[in-house]
Design an enzyme around this catalytic site. Structure first.
Site, PDB file in Angstrom:
ATOM      1  N   ASP A  82       0.990  -1.367  -0.290  1.00  0.00           N
ATOM      2  CA  ASP A  82      -0.265   0.205  -0.190  1.00  0.00           C
ATOM      3  C   ASP A  82       1.035   1.648   0.111  1.00  0.00           C
ATOM      4  O   ASP A  82       2.219   1.204   0.540  1.00  0.00           O
ATOM      5  CB  ASP A  82      -1.244   0.019   0.988  1.00  0.00           C
ATOM      6  CG  ASP A  82      -2.254   1.007   0.873  1.00  0.00           C
ATOM      7  OD1 ASP A  82      -2.400   1.612   0.246  1.00  0.00           O
ATOM      8  OD2 ASP A  82      -2.696   1.140   2.176  1.00  0.00           O
ATOM      9  N   GLY A 125       0.262   5.247  -4.325  1.00  0.00           N
ATOM     10  CA  GLY A 125      -0.283   7.001  -4.416  1.00  0.00           C
ATOM     11  C   GLY A 125      -0.083   7.786  -3.640  1.00  0.00           C
ATOM     12  O   GLY A 125       0.305   8.743  -4.797  1.00  0.00           O
ATOM     13  N   ASN A 162     -10.731  -2.911  -6.860  1.00  0.00           N
ATOM     14  CA  ASN A 162      -9.470  -2.000  -7.961  1.00  0.00           C
ATOM     15  C   ASN A 162      -9.804  -1.625  -8.953  1.00  0.00           C
ATOM     16  O   ASN A 162      -9.686  -0.224  -9.834  1.00  0.00           O
ATOM     17  CB  ASN A 162      -8.258  -2.305  -7.323  1.00  0.00           C
ATOM     18  CG  ASN A 162      -7.061  -2.684  -6.198  1.00  0.00           C
ATOM     19  OD1 ASN A 162      -6.873  -2.952  -6.037  1.00  0.00           O
ATOM     20  ND2 ASN A 162      -8.213  -1.178  -5.682  1.00  0.00           N
ATOM     21  N   TRP A 163     -10.710  -2.242  -9.629  1.00  0.00           N
ATOM     22  CA  TRP A 163     -11.364  -2.418 -11.409  1.00  0.00           C
ATOM     23  C   TRP A 163     -12.163  -0.763 -10.348  1.00  0.00           C
ATOM     24  O   TRP A 163     -12.272  -0.491 -11.983  1.00  0.00           O
ATOM     25  CB  TRP A 163     -12.441  -3.633 -11.312  1.00  0.00           C
ATOM     26  CG  TRP A 163     -11.978  -4.667 -11.771  1.00  0.00           C
ATOM     27  CD1 TRP A 163     -11.834  -5.622 -10.602  1.00  0.00           C
ATOM     28  CD2 TRP A 163     -11.201  -4.876 -12.548  1.00  0.00           C
ATOM     29  NE1 TRP A 163     -10.684  -6.315 -11.321  1.00  0.00           N
ATOM     30  CE2 TRP A 163     -10.545  -6.427 -12.505  1.00  0.00           C
ATOM     31  CE3 TRP A 163     -10.287  -4.495 -13.976  1.00  0.00           C
ATOM     32  CZ2 TRP A 163      -9.346  -6.976 -13.455  1.00  0.00           C
ATOM     33  CZ3 TRP A 163      -9.057  -4.628 -14.474  1.00  0.00           C
ATOM     34  CH2 TRP A 163      -8.896  -6.208 -14.767  1.00  0.00           C
ATOM     35  N   ARG A 181      -5.877  -2.125   8.401  1.00  0.00           N
ATOM     36  CA  ARG A 181      -6.489  -3.260   8.129  1.00  0.00           C
ATOM     37  C   ARG A 181      -6.186  -4.321   6.785  1.00  0.00           C
ATOM     38  O   ARG A 181      -5.322  -4.412   6.266  1.00  0.00           O
ATOM     39  CB  ARG A 181      -7.376  -2.421   7.890  1.00  0.00           C
ATOM     40  CG  ARG A 181      -7.689  -2.101   6.463  1.00  0.00           C
ATOM     41  CD  ARG A 181      -8.405  -0.790   5.681  1.00  0.00           C
ATOM     42  NE  ARG A 181      -8.658   0.170   5.151  1.00  0.00           N
ATOM     43  CZ  ARG A 181      -7.568   1.216   5.270  1.00  0.00           C
ATOM     44  NH1 ARG A 181      -7.809   1.849   5.764  1.00  0.00           N
ATOM     45  NH2 ARG A 181      -7.598   2.049   3.667  1.00  0.00           N
TER      46      ARG A 181
HETATM   47  C1  FPP Z   1      -1.575  -0.226  -3.366  1.00  0.00           C
HETATM   48  O1  FPP Z   1      -0.768   1.833  -3.253  1.00  0.00           O
HETATM   49  C2  FPP Z   1      -1.071  -0.636  -4.462  1.00  0.00           C
HETATM   50  C3  FPP Z   1      -1.682  -1.304  -5.637  1.00  0.00           C
HETATM   51  C4  FPP Z   1      -3.107  -1.170  -5.881  1.00  0.00           C
HETATM   52  C5  FPP Z   1      -0.551  -1.498  -6.911  1.00  0.00           C
HETATM   53  C6  FPP Z   1       0.338  -2.711  -6.508  1.00  0.00           C
HETATM   54  C7  FPP Z   1       0.864  -2.887  -7.479  1.00  0.00           C
HETATM   55  C8  FPP Z   1       2.034  -2.456  -7.465  1.00  0.00           C
HETATM   56  C9  FPP Z   1       3.118  -2.397  -6.902  1.00  0.00           C
HETATM   57  C10 FPP Z   1       2.866  -2.926  -9.134  1.00  0.00           C
HETATM   58  C11 FPP Z   1       2.697  -4.941  -9.281  1.00  0.00           C
HETATM   59  C12 FPP Z   1       3.569  -5.411  -9.958  1.00  0.00           C
HETATM   60  C13 FPP Z   1       4.560  -6.732 -10.628  1.00  0.00           C
HETATM   61  C14 FPP Z   1       5.056  -6.784 -10.670  1.00  0.00           C
HETATM   62  C15 FPP Z   1       3.715  -7.520  -8.895  1.00  0.00           C
HETATM   63  P1  FPP Z   1      -2.024   2.381  -3.408  1.00  0.00           P
HETATM   64  O2  FPP Z   1      -2.086   3.034  -5.157  1.00  0.00           O
HETATM   65  O3  FPP Z   1      -3.478   2.631  -3.213  1.00  0.00           O
HETATM   66  O4  FPP Z   1      -1.818   4.098  -2.778  1.00  0.00           O
HETATM   67  P2  FPP Z   1      -2.727   4.674  -1.720  1.00  0.00           P
HETATM   68  O5  FPP Z   1      -3.117   4.141  -0.905  1.00  0.00           O
HETATM   69  O6  FPP Z   1      -1.427   5.125  -1.469  1.00  0.00           O
HETATM   70  O7  FPP Z   1      -3.163   5.900  -2.541  1.00  0.00           O
END
Ligand code: FPP
Length: 247
Positions: A21, A24, A69-70, A195
């Site tokens: 996590d 972003g 996430n979709w 969580r």
């Molecule tokens: C959560 O951070 C992260 C994700 C939903 C995507 C994770 C994917 C990768 C690290 C790339 C995967 C690649 C491979 C090869 C496995 P967030 O976007 O929810 O962050 P935030 O909570 O700060 O917005």
């Protein structure tokens, strides 16, 4: 490896599951778009996987994309799917070199066809590897996984393949995506949220939980070792007393 932790090898987990996590927020901190954070997240995937290989941790499961996430903005979803294709393309040779077997859990059929094809190609090419098993949770929802397991078991009962009274926790486990891998010993979530977010609800029953404020792209080997050190100092009692487990 800039790591100075005294990790007792015999106490290390066999299986670590991670909610990656904070990509972003990390990107925002650097004044960039969210996808920049996901790109850097791949580096953290690589270093975590490397550390598991170095320490003999046999299973690493990463929550890469949930069914929820979709619902993210279309650009971000497309960016993540394209990142996956590129990462698999770029990394498969390294996976083989490092003896890593790729696996996925989740509803693969929901993924775009090019992602499904790349994944299958990499799964096939790494099928002989015997080091770390890397499971990517993609279009994954633990509640859906458990619901589907219940449906399969109900169908077996209706077909008179099993009796209702023979259904036990092992029956459920055997019908999950994770039937071939042991339950996680340690679940890590980065970026400060505390969580589980529909991740491995059944399988985490006795896992130790570790939360860190570090955003996923900054979760390097040093941070991973910190989590492992905390884990090795925990006492896992499985409902028993401290005296009993020390025997
Ligand atoms: C959560 O951070 C992260 C994700 C939903 C995507 C994770 C994917 C990768 C690290 C790339 C995967 C690649 C491979 C090869 C496995 P967030 O976007 O929810 O962050 P935030 O909570 O700060 O917005």
């Amino acid at each position: 490896m800039s790591v100075n932790y005294q990790l007792e090898k015999s106490k290390l987990p066999k299986h670590v599951a991670i909610i990656m996590d904070g990509n972003g927020r990390w990107a925002k901190k650097h004044g960039k778009d969210r996808i920049f954070g996901h790109h850097h997240g791949v580096d953290a995937v690589r270093s975590s996987l490397e550390l598991c290989g170095e320490l003999g941790i046999k299973y690493l499961t990463l929550y890469a994309f949930s069914t929820e996430n979709w619902g993210r903005p279309k650009d971000e979803v497309l960016g993540l799917m394209s990142l996956l294709v590129h990462a698999i393309d770029n990394e498969t040779t390294n996976l083989i070199k490092n003896n890593v077997k790729l696996n996925t859990i989740g509803n693969n059929n929901d993924l775009p066809e090019d992602v499904q094809m790349k994944l299958q190609e990499s799964i096939d090419r790494t099928a002989h590897c015997t080091g770390v098993t890397l499971s990517l949770a993609l279009s994954y929802s633990s509640q859906i996984e458990i619901t589907e397991a219940c449906k399969k078991i109900a169908a077996s009962v209706l077909a008179s393949d099993i009796n209702v009274d023979d259904i036990n926790p092992e029956t459920i486990s055997a019908n999950l995506f994770t039937s071939e891998i042991p339950n996680p010993d340690l679940m890590i979530r980065t970026s400060g949220e505390q969580r589980i977010s529909n991740f491995l609800l059944w399988q985490l029953a006795y896992a130790e939980l570790y939360f860190t404020d570090v955003h996923w792209p900054d979760f390097d080997k040093d941070e991973f070792c910190k989590a492992l050190e905390v884990y090795t100092n925990r006492e896992r009692r499985y409902g028993k007393t401290s005296e009993q487990v020390k025997q």
